[in-house]
Write a protein that holds these residues in place. Structure first.
Motif, PDB file in Angstrom:
ATOM      1  N   UNK A 279       0.819  -1.207   0.000  1.00 11.62           N
ATOM      2  CA  UNK A 279       0.000   0.000   0.000  1.00 11.62           C
ATOM      3  C   UNK A 279       0.856   1.262   0.000  1.00 11.62           C
ATOM      4  N   UNK A 280       1.903   1.271   0.795  1.00  9.77           N
ATOM      5  CA  UNK A 280       2.800   2.433   0.836  1.00  9.77           C
ATOM      6  C   UNK A 280       3.587   2.585  -0.453  1.00  9.77           C
ATOM      7  N   UNK A 281       4.064   1.462  -0.980  1.00 13.82           N
ATOM      8  CA  UNK A 281       4.910   1.519  -2.166  1.00 13.82           C
ATOM      9  C   UNK A 281       4.125   1.937  -3.403  1.00 13.82           C
ATOM     10  N   UNK A 282       2.842   1.577  -3.462  1.00 15.66           N
ATOM     11  CA  UNK A 282       2.013   1.974  -4.606  1.00 15.66           C
ATOM     12  C   UNK A 282       1.940   3.499  -4.711  1.00 15.66           C
ATOM     13  N   UNK A 283       1.947   4.173  -3.585  1.00 16.82           N
ATOM     14  CA  UNK A 283       1.893   5.636  -3.569  1.00 16.82           C
ATOM     15  C   UNK A 283       3.224   6.260  -3.965  1.00 16.82           C
ATOM     16  N   UNK A 284       4.315   5.550  -3.690  1.00 19.27           N
ATOM     17  CA  UNK A 284       5.646   6.111  -3.866  1.00 19.27           C
ATOM     18  C   UNK A 284       6.287   5.820  -5.217  1.00 19.27           C
ATOM     19  N   UNK A 285       5.916   4.701  -5.851  1.00 20.04           N
ATOM     20  CA  UNK A 285       6.609   4.342  -7.085  1.00 20.04           C
ATOM     21  C   UNK A 285       5.608   4.128  -8.210  1.00 20.04           C
ATOM     22  N   UNK A 286       5.671   5.005  -9.198  1.00 20.55           N
ATOM     23  CA  UNK A 286       4.770   4.954 -10.342  1.00 20.55           C
ATOM     24  C   UNK A 286       4.968   3.650 -11.113  1.00 20.55           C
ATOM     25  N   UNK A 287       3.882   2.969 -11.377  1.00 21.38           N
ATOM     26  CA  UNK A 287       3.941   1.738 -12.151  1.00 21.38           C
ATOM     27  C   UNK A 287       3.902   0.481 -11.317  1.00 21.38           C
ATOM     28  N   UNK A 288       4.171   0.595 -10.015  1.00 22.02           N
ATOM     29  CA  UNK A 288       4.076  -0.574  -9.142  1.00 22.02           C
ATOM     30  C   UNK A 288       2.606  -0.893  -8.936  1.00 22.02           C
ATOM     31  N   UNK A 289       2.222  -2.158  -9.128  1.00 26.95           N
ATOM     32  CA  UNK A 289       0.819  -2.558  -9.048  1.00 26.95           C
ATOM     33  C   UNK A 289       0.481  -3.334  -7.777  1.00 26.95           C
TER      34      UNK A 289
ATOM     35  N   UNK B 193      12.653 -21.167   5.431  1.00 25.29           N
ATOM     36  CA  UNK B 193      12.323 -20.051   4.556  1.00 25.29           C
ATOM     37  C   UNK B 193      12.973 -20.116   3.173  1.00 25.29           C
ATOM     38  N   UNK B 194      13.694 -21.207   2.910  1.00 23.53           N
ATOM     39  CA  UNK B 194      14.417 -21.303   1.636  1.00 23.53           C
ATOM     40  C   UNK B 194      13.510 -21.129   0.422  1.00 23.53           C
ATOM     41  N   UNK B 195      12.250 -21.539   0.534  1.00 24.26           N
ATOM     42  CA  UNK B 195      11.340 -21.504  -0.611  1.00 24.26           C
ATOM     43  C   UNK B 195      10.491 -20.237  -0.688  1.00 24.26           C
ATOM     44  N   UNK B 196      10.686 -19.322   0.236  1.00 22.31           N
ATOM     45  CA  UNK B 196       9.914 -18.077   0.199  1.00 22.31           C
ATOM     46  C   UNK B 196      10.229 -17.302  -1.077  1.00 22.31           C
ATOM     47  N   UNK B 197       9.178 -16.904  -1.774  1.00 27.14           N
ATOM     48  CA  UNK B 197       9.343 -16.105  -2.989  1.00 27.14           C
ATOM     49  C   UNK B 197       8.329 -14.968  -2.938  1.00 27.14           C
ATOM     50  N   UNK B 198       8.816 -13.759  -3.086  1.00 19.62           N
ATOM     51  CA  UNK B 198       7.972 -12.569  -3.122  1.00 19.62           C
ATOM     52  C   UNK B 198       8.056 -12.016  -4.536  1.00 19.62           C
ATOM     53  N   UNK B 199       6.898 -11.848  -5.171  1.00 17.76           N
ATOM     54  CA  UNK B 199       6.847 -11.359  -6.546  1.00 17.76           C
ATOM     55  C   UNK B 199       6.261  -9.964  -6.572  1.00 17.76           C
ATOM     56  N   UNK B 200       6.993  -9.032  -7.169  1.00 22.34           N
ATOM     57  CA  UNK B 200       6.547  -7.654  -7.355  1.00 22.34           C
ATOM     58  C   UNK B 200       6.058  -7.501  -8.787  1.00 22.34           C
ATOM     59  N   UNK B 201       4.867  -6.931  -8.945  1.00 25.20           N
ATOM     60  CA  UNK B 201       4.263  -6.798 -10.264  1.00 25.20           C
ATOM     61  C   UNK B 201       4.151  -5.319 -10.628  1.00 25.20           C
TER      62      UNK B 201
END
Length: 100
Positions: free
Chosen positions: A21-31, A43-51
């Motif tokens: 929610x914070x990053x959507x306000x700060x970076x244009x194009x982040x969805x 935690x070896x299999x943790x994957x975070x995907x930024x769109x």
């Protein structure tokens, strides 16, 4: 999924929601962002995907200081819930909504 796994997953979801929610306000194009993990190998299999909306928005992000800031924020939050990763960057993936 064990009860402790559900708790960890919920904690991750909550802090990622705040970051999103914070990053959507700060970076244009982040969805949005999402995460997945196989808790048998966590935690070896943790994957975070930024769109991002388009490839050029993603390129701008990857070349900006915002990338390092976001990695730092994610690392801090994971540490706060006692999830230790040698390099959070190895657990981040990127995607775009752009078709074609």
């Amino acid at each position: 999924m064990r009860k402790t796994d559900k708790k960890t997953d919920n904690q991750i979801r909550l802090f990622l929601t705040d970051i999103c929610e914070n990053f959507m306000k700060e970076f244009n194009g982040f969805q949005w962002l999402t995460h997945e993990a196989d808790y048998r190998h966590f935690p070896e299999t943790l994957k975070i995907t930024l769109v991002f909306d388009r490839g050029d928005s993603l390129d701008d992000f990857l070349q900006s200081d915002a990338r390092n800031q976001l990695m730092f924020m994610i690392q801090q939050e994971l540490s706060r819930i006692s999830v230790k990763l040698p390099s959070v960057e190895n657990h981040i993936a990127y995607a775009t909504e752009q078709k074609g």
